[in-house]
Design a protein around this motif. Structure first.
Motif, PDB file in Angstrom:
ATOM      1  N   GLU A 139       4.463   1.797   3.960  1.00 28.48           N
ATOM      2  CA  GLU A 139       4.287   1.169   2.656  1.00 28.48           C
ATOM      3  C   GLU A 139       3.296   1.964   1.805  1.00 28.48           C
ATOM      4  O   GLU A 139       3.492   2.141   0.599  1.00 28.48           O
ATOM      5  N   SER A 187       0.914  -6.002  -0.809  1.00 26.78           N
ATOM      6  CA  SER A 187       1.233  -5.690   0.586  1.00 26.78           C
ATOM      7  C   SER A 187      -0.030  -5.330   1.365  1.00 26.78           C
ATOM      8  O   SER A 187      -0.140  -5.631   2.558  1.00 26.78           O
ATOM      9  N   THR A 216       3.183  -7.207   7.023  1.00 28.35           N
ATOM     10  CA  THR A 216       4.566  -6.738   7.136  1.00 28.35           C
ATOM     11  C   THR A 216       4.883  -6.361   8.577  1.00 28.35           C
ATOM     12  O   THR A 216       4.108  -5.645   9.227  1.00 28.35           O
TER      13      THR A 216
END
Length: 224
Positions: free
Chosen positions: A165, A187, A193
């Motif tokens: 990411e 995020s 995640t």
């Protein structure tokens, strides 16, 4: 019988000794307060934000370390609520809250380990001074990342998810010609995640994830 001159000399000696003793106490106090903050990484933010976070984190970490040493135990940092929150003494006036928490946690770790060192402790706290230089680039070589404990799968999953990411966001920002702080990305704030409770400690996962994200973002921004 004492003369006036001898009395004055004695008074002068007592004054000098008191002055030297007082300076020693002050110097010692300043040394304890300063704790060589210049030896910690600088990730940006104001001077006041960094100093306040490092001081608060170190103080709390030292306290918890002393308590655990007295109990003959060594706990993981993430088991402490103060470490998880990492907001003691924080004020919005200081600036970025997530950056504050990052400084706080690093100092907490140092304070805890100073008072209650572990035989397994092998983290080089000075690595961040040159972390982003080309010779020290870690990329996807997970062996070059820190190991804070947890299962192999937890660590690998978090670092991989965070790096992926981060490098994506870093490349996007490079194309747009703007560089943002990590905390601007949702995020990075969530840092969950690919996380599953089967992997283990959620806070530990988030810590690995963010480290992977930070390195991935820098690699993406630098064109890797």
């Amino acid at each position: 019988m004492r003369t006036k001159g001898s009395s004055n000399r004695i008074a002068a000696i007592i004054f000098v000794l008191s002055l030297v003793s007082g300076l020693g106490i002050v110097a010692n106090g300043q040394d304890r307060r300063n704790r060589r903050w210049d030896g910690y990484p600088n990730w940006g933010g104001s001077y006041e934000l960094r100093q306040t976070a490092l001081n608060a984190g170190f103080n709390e970490g030292s306290k918890q370390g002393r308590d655990d040493r007295a109990r003959n135990r060594h706990a993981s940092y993430s088991s402490f609520s103060a470490y998880q929150k990492a907001t003691s003494d924080y004020s919005s006036k200081l600036g970025d809250r997530e950056l504050y928490r990052r400084y706080y946690r690093r100092a907490f770790e140092s304070g805890y380990d100073t008072e209650n060192p572990s035989q397994f402790q092998s983290v080089d706290r000075n690595r961040d001074n040159d972390r982003n230089s080309d010779n020290n680039r870690r990329g996807r070589n997970w062996d070059r990342y820190d190991n804070y404990g947890g299962s192999y799968q937890l660590r690998q999953t978090a670092l991989n998810a965070g790096y992926n990411e981060g490098i994506k966001q870093g490349r996007n920002d490079r194309k747009r010609g703007r560089q943002r702080s990590y905390s601007e990305f949702s995020s990075y704030q969530k840092a969950t995640t690919d996380y599953s409770s089967k992997l283990g400690d959620r806070e530990l996962y988030r810590r690995y994830y963010r480290e992977g994200f930070e390195n991935g973002y820098q690699d993406g921004w630098n064109g890797y």
